[in-house]
Design a protein around this motif. Structure first.
Motif, PDB file in Angstrom:
ATOM      1  N   MET A 182     -43.706  -7.911  88.501  1.00  0.00           N
ATOM      2  CA  MET A 182     -43.716  -7.109  89.735  1.00  0.00           C
ATOM      3  C   MET A 182     -45.077  -6.464  89.986  1.00  0.00           C
ATOM      4  O   MET A 182     -45.562  -6.444  91.119  1.00  0.00           O
ATOM      5  CB  MET A 182     -42.650  -6.022  89.658  1.00  0.00           C
ATOM      6  CG  MET A 182     -41.261  -6.541  89.848  1.00  0.00           C
ATOM      7  SD  MET A 182     -40.092  -5.189  89.832  1.00  0.00           S
ATOM      8  CE  MET A 182     -38.556  -6.093  90.004  1.00  0.00           C
ATOM      9  N   ALA A 183     -45.701  -5.942  88.925  1.00  0.00           N
ATOM     10  CA  ALA A 183     -46.994  -5.280  89.111  1.00  0.00           C
ATOM     11  C   ALA A 183     -48.039  -6.293  89.576  1.00  0.00           C
ATOM     12  O   ALA A 183     -48.831  -6.018  90.487  1.00  0.00           O
ATOM     13  CB  ALA A 183     -47.420  -4.621  87.803  1.00  0.00           C
ATOM     14  N   ASP A 184     -48.039  -7.493  88.955  1.00  0.00           N
ATOM     15  CA  ASP A 184     -48.993  -8.525  89.368  1.00  0.00           C
ATOM     16  C   ASP A 184     -48.740  -8.956  90.808  1.00  0.00           C
ATOM     17  O   ASP A 184     -49.666  -9.127  91.600  1.00  0.00           O
ATOM     18  CB  ASP A 184     -48.869  -9.753  88.458  1.00  0.00           C
ATOM     19  CG  ASP A 184     -49.469  -9.487  87.095  1.00  0.00           C
ATOM     20  OD1 ASP A 184     -50.071  -8.417  86.928  1.00  0.00           O
ATOM     21  OD2 ASP A 184     -49.319 -10.353  86.206  1.00  0.00           O
ATOM     22  N   LEU A 185     -47.444  -9.153  91.139  1.00  0.00           N
ATOM     23  CA  LEU A 185     -47.094  -9.570  92.501  1.00  0.00           C
ATOM     24  C   LEU A 185     -47.572  -8.539  93.512  1.00  0.00           C
ATOM     25  O   LEU A 185     -48.143  -8.900  94.545  1.00  0.00           O
ATOM     26  CB  LEU A 185     -45.581  -9.728  92.615  1.00  0.00           C
ATOM     27  CG  LEU A 185     -45.000 -11.104  92.354  1.00  0.00           C
ATOM     28  CD1 LEU A 185     -43.494 -11.020  92.295  1.00  0.00           C
ATOM     29  CD2 LEU A 185     -45.418 -12.077  93.436  1.00  0.00           C
ATOM     30  N   SER A 186     -47.349  -7.250  93.201  1.00  0.00           N
ATOM     31  CA  SER A 186     -47.724  -6.216  94.180  1.00  0.00           C
ATOM     32  C   SER A 186     -49.239  -6.146  94.323  1.00  0.00           C
ATOM     33  O   SER A 186     -49.736  -5.709  95.350  1.00  0.00           O
ATOM     34  CB  SER A 186     -47.147  -4.866  93.776  1.00  0.00           C
ATOM     35  OG  SER A 186     -47.780  -4.411  92.608  1.00  0.00           O
ATOM     36  N   ALA A 187     -49.977  -6.586  93.281  1.00  0.00           N
ATOM     37  CA  ALA A 187     -51.429  -6.605  93.411  1.00  0.00           C
ATOM     38  C   ALA A 187     -51.899  -7.807  94.225  1.00  0.00           C
ATOM     39  O   ALA A 187     -52.885  -7.729  94.947  1.00  0.00           O
ATOM     40  CB  ALA A 187     -52.070  -6.628  92.025  1.00  0.00           C
ATOM     41  N   TYR A 211     -43.077  -1.195  79.369  1.00  0.00           N
ATOM     42  CA  TYR A 211     -42.592  -1.510  78.030  1.00  0.00           C
ATOM     43  C   TYR A 211     -42.494  -3.018  77.885  1.00  0.00           C
ATOM     44  O   TYR A 211     -41.619  -3.650  78.488  1.00  0.00           O
ATOM     45  CB  TYR A 211     -41.223  -0.861  77.830  1.00  0.00           C
ATOM     46  CG  TYR A 211     -40.571  -1.132  76.501  1.00  0.00           C
ATOM     47  CD1 TYR A 211     -40.821  -0.308  75.410  1.00  0.00           C
ATOM     48  CD2 TYR A 211     -39.701  -2.207  76.336  1.00  0.00           C
ATOM     49  CE1 TYR A 211     -40.223  -0.551  74.200  1.00  0.00           C
ATOM     50  CE2 TYR A 211     -39.097  -2.451  75.120  1.00  0.00           C
ATOM     51  CZ  TYR A 211     -39.362  -1.609  74.052  1.00  0.00           C
ATOM     52  OH  TYR A 211     -38.768  -1.851  72.849  1.00  0.00           O
ATOM     53  N   PRO A 212     -43.397  -3.649  77.120  1.00  0.00           N
ATOM     54  CA  PRO A 212     -43.304  -5.098  76.929  1.00  0.00           C
ATOM     55  C   PRO A 212     -42.192  -5.437  75.950  1.00  0.00           C
ATOM     56  O   PRO A 212     -42.225  -4.995  74.801  1.00  0.00           O
ATOM     57  CB  PRO A 212     -44.677  -5.473  76.364  1.00  0.00           C
ATOM     58  CG  PRO A 212     -45.202  -4.224  75.757  1.00  0.00           C
ATOM     59  CD  PRO A 212     -44.526  -3.055  76.415  1.00  0.00           C
ATOM     60  N   VAL A 213     -41.188  -6.211  76.405  1.00  0.00           N
ATOM     61  CA  VAL A 213     -40.047  -6.513  75.544  1.00  0.00           C
ATOM     62  C   VAL A 213     -40.489  -7.476  74.448  1.00  0.00           C
ATOM     63  O   VAL A 213     -41.128  -8.499  74.715  1.00  0.00           O
ATOM     64  CB  VAL A 213     -38.890  -7.125  76.368  1.00  0.00           C
ATOM     65  CG1 VAL A 213     -37.722  -7.473  75.463  1.00  0.00           C
ATOM     66  CG2 VAL A 213     -38.456  -6.151  77.439  1.00  0.00           C
ATOM     67  N   GLY A 214     -40.143  -7.140  73.202  1.00  0.00           N
ATOM     68  CA  GLY A 214     -40.460  -8.002  72.062  1.00  0.00           C
ATOM     69  C   GLY A 214     -41.937  -8.044  71.750  1.00  0.00           C
ATOM     70  O   GLY A 214     -42.392  -8.899  70.980  1.00  0.00           O
ATOM     71  N   GLY A 215     -42.720  -7.139  72.324  1.00  0.00           N
ATOM     72  CA  GLY A 215     -44.145  -7.112  72.013  1.00  0.00           C
ATOM     73  C   GLY A 215     -44.951  -8.184  72.731  1.00  0.00           C
ATOM     74  O   GLY A 215     -46.142  -8.317  72.498  1.00  0.00           O
ATOM     75  N   TRP A 216     -44.294  -8.956  73.633  1.00  0.00           N
ATOM     76  CA  TRP A 216     -45.016  -9.969  74.399  1.00  0.00           C
ATOM     77  C   TRP A 216     -45.633  -9.303  75.622  1.00  0.00           C
ATOM     78  O   TRP A 216     -44.910  -8.816  76.483  1.00  0.00           O
ATOM     79  CB  TRP A 216     -44.090 -11.086  74.834  1.00  0.00           C
ATOM     80  CG  TRP A 216     -43.616 -11.911  73.703  1.00  0.00           C
ATOM     81  CD1 TRP A 216     -42.584 -11.608  72.850  1.00  0.00           C
ATOM     82  CD2 TRP A 216     -44.136 -13.170  73.272  1.00  0.00           C
ATOM     83  NE1 TRP A 216     -42.451 -12.593  71.927  1.00  0.00           N
ATOM     84  CE2 TRP A 216     -43.379 -13.567  72.150  1.00  0.00           C
ATOM     85  CE3 TRP A 216     -45.181 -13.981  73.712  1.00  0.00           C
ATOM     86  CZ2 TRP A 216     -43.626 -14.749  71.472  1.00  0.00           C
ATOM     87  CZ3 TRP A 216     -45.418 -15.171  73.046  1.00  0.00           C
ATOM     88  CH2 TRP A 216     -44.664 -15.538  71.937  1.00  0.00           C
ATOM     89  N   ALA A 217     -46.944  -9.296  75.689  1.00  0.00           N
ATOM     90  CA  ALA A 217     -47.593  -8.614  76.797  1.00  0.00           C
ATOM     91  C   ALA A 217     -47.365  -9.383  78.094  1.00  0.00           C
ATOM     92  O   ALA A 217     -47.383 -10.609  78.100  1.00  0.00           O
ATOM     93  CB  ALA A 217     -49.085  -8.495  76.527  1.00  0.00           C
ATOM     94  N   PRO A 218     -47.126  -8.661  79.220  1.00  0.00           N
ATOM     95  CA  PRO A 218     -47.061  -9.350  80.500  1.00  0.00           C
ATOM     96  C   PRO A 218     -48.445  -9.879  80.864  1.00  0.00           C
ATOM     97  O   PRO A 218     -49.428  -9.347  80.339  1.00  0.00           O
ATOM     98  CB  PRO A 218     -46.611  -8.240  81.462  1.00  0.00           C
ATOM     99  CG  PRO A 218     -46.986  -6.968  80.795  1.00  0.00           C
ATOM    100  CD  PRO A 218     -46.945  -7.217  79.325  1.00  0.00           C
ATOM    101  N   PRO A 219     -48.600 -10.900  81.668  1.00  0.00           N
ATOM    102  CA  PRO A 219     -47.551 -11.556  82.457  1.00  0.00           C
ATOM    103  C   PRO A 219     -46.771 -12.632  81.696  1.00  0.00           C
ATOM    104  O   PRO A 219     -45.869 -13.205  82.274  1.00  0.00           O
ATOM    105  CB  PRO A 219     -48.360 -12.198  83.583  1.00  0.00           C
ATOM    106  CG  PRO A 219     -49.668 -12.525  82.967  1.00  0.00           C
ATOM    107  CD  PRO A 219     -49.927 -11.448  81.974  1.00  0.00           C
ATOM    108  N   TRP A 220     -47.088 -12.884  80.426  1.00  0.00           N
ATOM    109  CA  TRP A 220     -46.315 -13.929  79.727  1.00  0.00           C
ATOM    110  C   TRP A 220     -44.947 -13.412  79.327  1.00  0.00           C
ATOM    111  O   TRP A 220     -43.962 -14.102  79.433  1.00  0.00           O
ATOM    112  CB  TRP A 220     -47.101 -14.425  78.511  1.00  0.00           C
ATOM    113  CG  TRP A 220     -48.337 -15.105  78.949  1.00  0.00           C
ATOM    114  CD1 TRP A 220     -48.429 -16.381  79.431  1.00  0.00           C
ATOM    115  CD2 TRP A 220     -49.643 -14.562  79.022  1.00  0.00           C
ATOM    116  NE1 TRP A 220     -49.717 -16.650  79.798  1.00  0.00           N
ATOM    117  CE2 TRP A 220     -50.487 -15.558  79.554  1.00  0.00           C
ATOM    118  CE3 TRP A 220     -50.185 -13.330  78.697  1.00  0.00           C
ATOM    119  CZ2 TRP A 220     -51.847 -15.346  79.756  1.00  0.00           C
ATOM    120  CZ3 TRP A 220     -51.525 -13.126  78.889  1.00  0.00           C
ATOM    121  CH2 TRP A 220     -52.358 -14.122  79.426  1.00  0.00           C
ATOM    122  N   GLY A 221     -44.939 -12.184  78.810  1.00  0.00           N
ATOM    123  CA  GLY A 221     -43.662 -11.609  78.422  1.00  0.00           C
ATOM    124  C   GLY A 221     -43.002 -10.903  79.596  1.00  0.00           C
ATOM    125  O   GLY A 221     -43.608 -10.742  80.656  1.00  0.00           O
TER     126      GLY A 221
END
Lengths: 124, 483
Positions: free
Chosen positions: B192-197, B61-71
């Motif tokens: 976390m998802a990026d880090l685990s990758a 769930y991207p908070v505020g509509g900001w897509a990860p990894p920025w949000g």
């Protein structure tokens, strides 16, 4: 050489030592502040680059290598807020402790807390 | 509504924390019902989240509509959904029981008291929901600062306990932040998802080892893992009686969850002895906590050291990092929250009726028979007697240790049960036989406290009876996500 990192680590250890070694609670708060500041410094050092500009991006195509990393600065703004709040709560508790027991020395405090009548009225 | 299930429990709890001071300013009577309602609604949303995960699978769930990894993103997966539901439900029960005691002790400060409790709950739920390492730090500190305030609000010796908690808690959070900084320097991401990758591909550099070590020690302080539990016994003993069940029940669970999340899902480096260290630290914690608990003569301190021992069980399960061990650790997260809240509510009820926490003076059987009966249910669960929940989580943990081929850890898990027999016998004896003549005065606990005690005792048994279902539907998928 990465001297700034060593400064950050030295400050970290200094803060930790102050928290462990000093019996005075106020000095523990000072150590805690140094400790937290060292981590903020560590993050800010991470963001810096030689020959890079401040991350105010002009319009048009830009080369990201020409700018410093703004993210650690944004993170540390939040960390500073957390640090201020923690220090505030710690100082508020020290004020109450001093009003109740009349000291901030850890061992004297423990002595006065052990007495049943202590903590009722501030000693003269 | 369903689209926002990952953030809903947090939002409800935070809204409650902001509304209570406003409403409570005019109608102080409403603070307690409002706090229970907000925690209850958050708990309902968290349980709906569990249903959503079981039916439709994990969700980001991207908070505020900001897509990860920025949000910043929140993650609703089997582990986070289960932990959020466990924490929110136990928090609701603990707040339900806090009313009579808090109303008597706080007076004008009641709105602040309940607002702080809900801010702490928001922090715990945020730690669980977050999918971003830095965001976890922020929520850790939101929860911690609110808890410092709650502990300190008892005054007197609680002030010194709260100060100690602040110093150690800040060291823990700062270590975690330093570790996260190292991992960020290595990978350039906090998601976390990026880090685990990215982390599995990195070499075992000093930066990686240092980052994992600092983050691990920081979270170990936060979850009160022996020998870093220094803040825990004093904080639990001196915290205001109405809120101790809340702090002791859910406080360390969110940090234990963060430990599992960071060490298994984000880092996941079988080549480094991360999980081994955690398992052995947990084994030592089980024994040391149990031995110290058996030596206490203050019921609250006994329960606090019992928490040190029980958190060791959770650490062992996380450290085993196999299916049975992890299922046991997650199940114990729920079971320990329920049974420790139950026991602290019972001791709080005795204090409310003028009893004293010293074991020789704690007799409750004549005056408060129902409370005394609930103590027995909690004690049986901690010892690990079926059908109470504690038996099943320990069963899975022992199976995990056998699967991993660690006879010493099996021995530690069993010895922890024997030590629990010793210290829980001391508590139960004190409640039933101990000081019947000088026990708590006169009457049974107030209706709301009794309702909460019966509810928690029922949950203890229900968690035990439903453990097979829980493990199959949600805990095994949660464990598989880590392996």
């Amino acid at each position: 050489m990465n001297y700034p990192y060593w400064v950050a680590v030295a400050l970290l250890m200094l803060g930790l030592y102050t928290m462990i070694a000093h019996r005075n609670l106020m000095k523990k708060v000072i150590g805690m502040t140094i400790f937290q500041t060292a981590i903020i410094l560590f993050f800010l050092v991470l963001a810096t680059k030689r020959e890079a500009a401040l991350p105010i991006v002009p319009p048009g195509a830009v080369d990201p290598r020409a700018f410093m990393n703004p993210l650690p600065h944004a993170l540390m703004l939040t960390a500073i807020v957390v640090m201020v709040a923690t220090t505030g709560v710690a100082l508020a508790i020290l004020i109450r402790l001093h009003a109740l027991y009349g000291t901030l020395e850890e061992d004297v405090l423990a002595e006065r807390m052990a007495q049943p009548e202590a903590g009722v009225a501030p000693p003269p | 509504m369903r689209a926002h299930l990952p953030i809903l429990p947090l939002l409800i709890s935070l809204t409650g924390a902001l509304v209570i001071p406003l409403v409570g300013f005019a109608w102080r009577r409403l603070c307690w019902p409002l706090a229970v309602a907000a925690a209850g609604a958050a708990s309902a949303a968290a349980i709906a989240g569990v249903g959503e995960v079981v039916a439709r699978g994990a969700r980001r769930y991207p908070v505020g509509g900001w897509a990860p990894p920025w949000g910043i993103e929140l993650v609703l997966d089997p582990l986070s959904a289960f932990s959020a539901a466990a924490v929110a439900t136990v928090a609701t029960c603990a707040l339900l029981a806090s009313g009579p005691g808090a109303t008597r002790a706080y007076g004008m400060a009641l709105p602040a008291f309940y607002s702080l409790a809900l801010i702490a709950l928001t922090g715990f739920l945020g730690i669980i929901a977050s999918g971003d390492m830095f965001n976890v730090f922020v929520f850790l500190e939101i929860a911690a600062i609110a808890t410092y305030g709650l502990v300190a609000s008892a005054g007197g010796p609680a002030l010194a306990a709260a100060f100690r908690y602040i110093v150690l808690g800040t060291v823990g959070a700062s270590f975690y932040l330093f570790g996260v900084g190292c991992l960020y320097a290595l990978t350039g991401t906090l998601n976390m998802a990026d880090l685990s990758a990215r982390l599995p591909a990195t070499s075992a550099s000093p930066l990686l080892v240092g980052g994992i070590a600092f983050a691990g020690v920081g979270l170990a302080i936060k979850m009160g893992l022996f020998p870093l539990h220094g803040w825990l016994p004093d904080a639990y003993t001196h915290a205001p009686a109405p809120i101790t069940a809340f702090i002791a029940g859910v406080g360390t669970k969110a940090a234990a969850y963060a430990m599992a999340r960071t060490m298994l899902y984000v880092v996941h480096r079988p080549d480094l002895p991360v999980t081994t260290a955690l398992a052995w630290a947990g084994g030592v914690a089980i024994i040391a906590g149990g031995v110290m608990a058996a030596r206490q003569s203050d019921a609250r301190r006994l329960l606090a050291y019992s928490s040190v021992s029980q958190l060791g069980y959770i650490a062992v399960g996380i450290g085993l990092a196999n299916e049975a061990g992890l299922a046991g650790a997650y199940l114990h997260l729920l079971n320990h929250a329920v049974m420790k809240a139950l026991l602290f509510v019972a001791v709080g009820a005795a204090l409310l009726r003028g009893g004293r926490p010293w074991l020789p003076a704690l007799g409750l059987d004549r005056t408060m028979p129902l409370t005394a009966a609930c103590v027995v249910v909690g004690a049986l669960s901690i010892v690990g007697v079926p059908p109470a929940g504690g038996f099943f989580s320990k069963w899975y943990l022992i199976r995990g240790a056998l699967d991993a081929g660690e006879p010493l850890l099996v021995a530690a898990l069993l010895a922890g049960g024997l030590l629990a027999v010793v210290y829980m016998y001391r508590l139960t004896e004190a409640v039933w036989i101990g000081g019947a003549a000088q026990g708590a005065g006169g009457r049974e606990a107030p209706a709301s406290v009794l309702a909460c005690l019966v509810l928690l005792a029922g949950l203890t048994i229900a968690a035990g009876l439903a453990s097979a279902t829980l493990v199959d539907t949600i805990l095994v998928p949660a464990a598989r996500g880590a392996l």
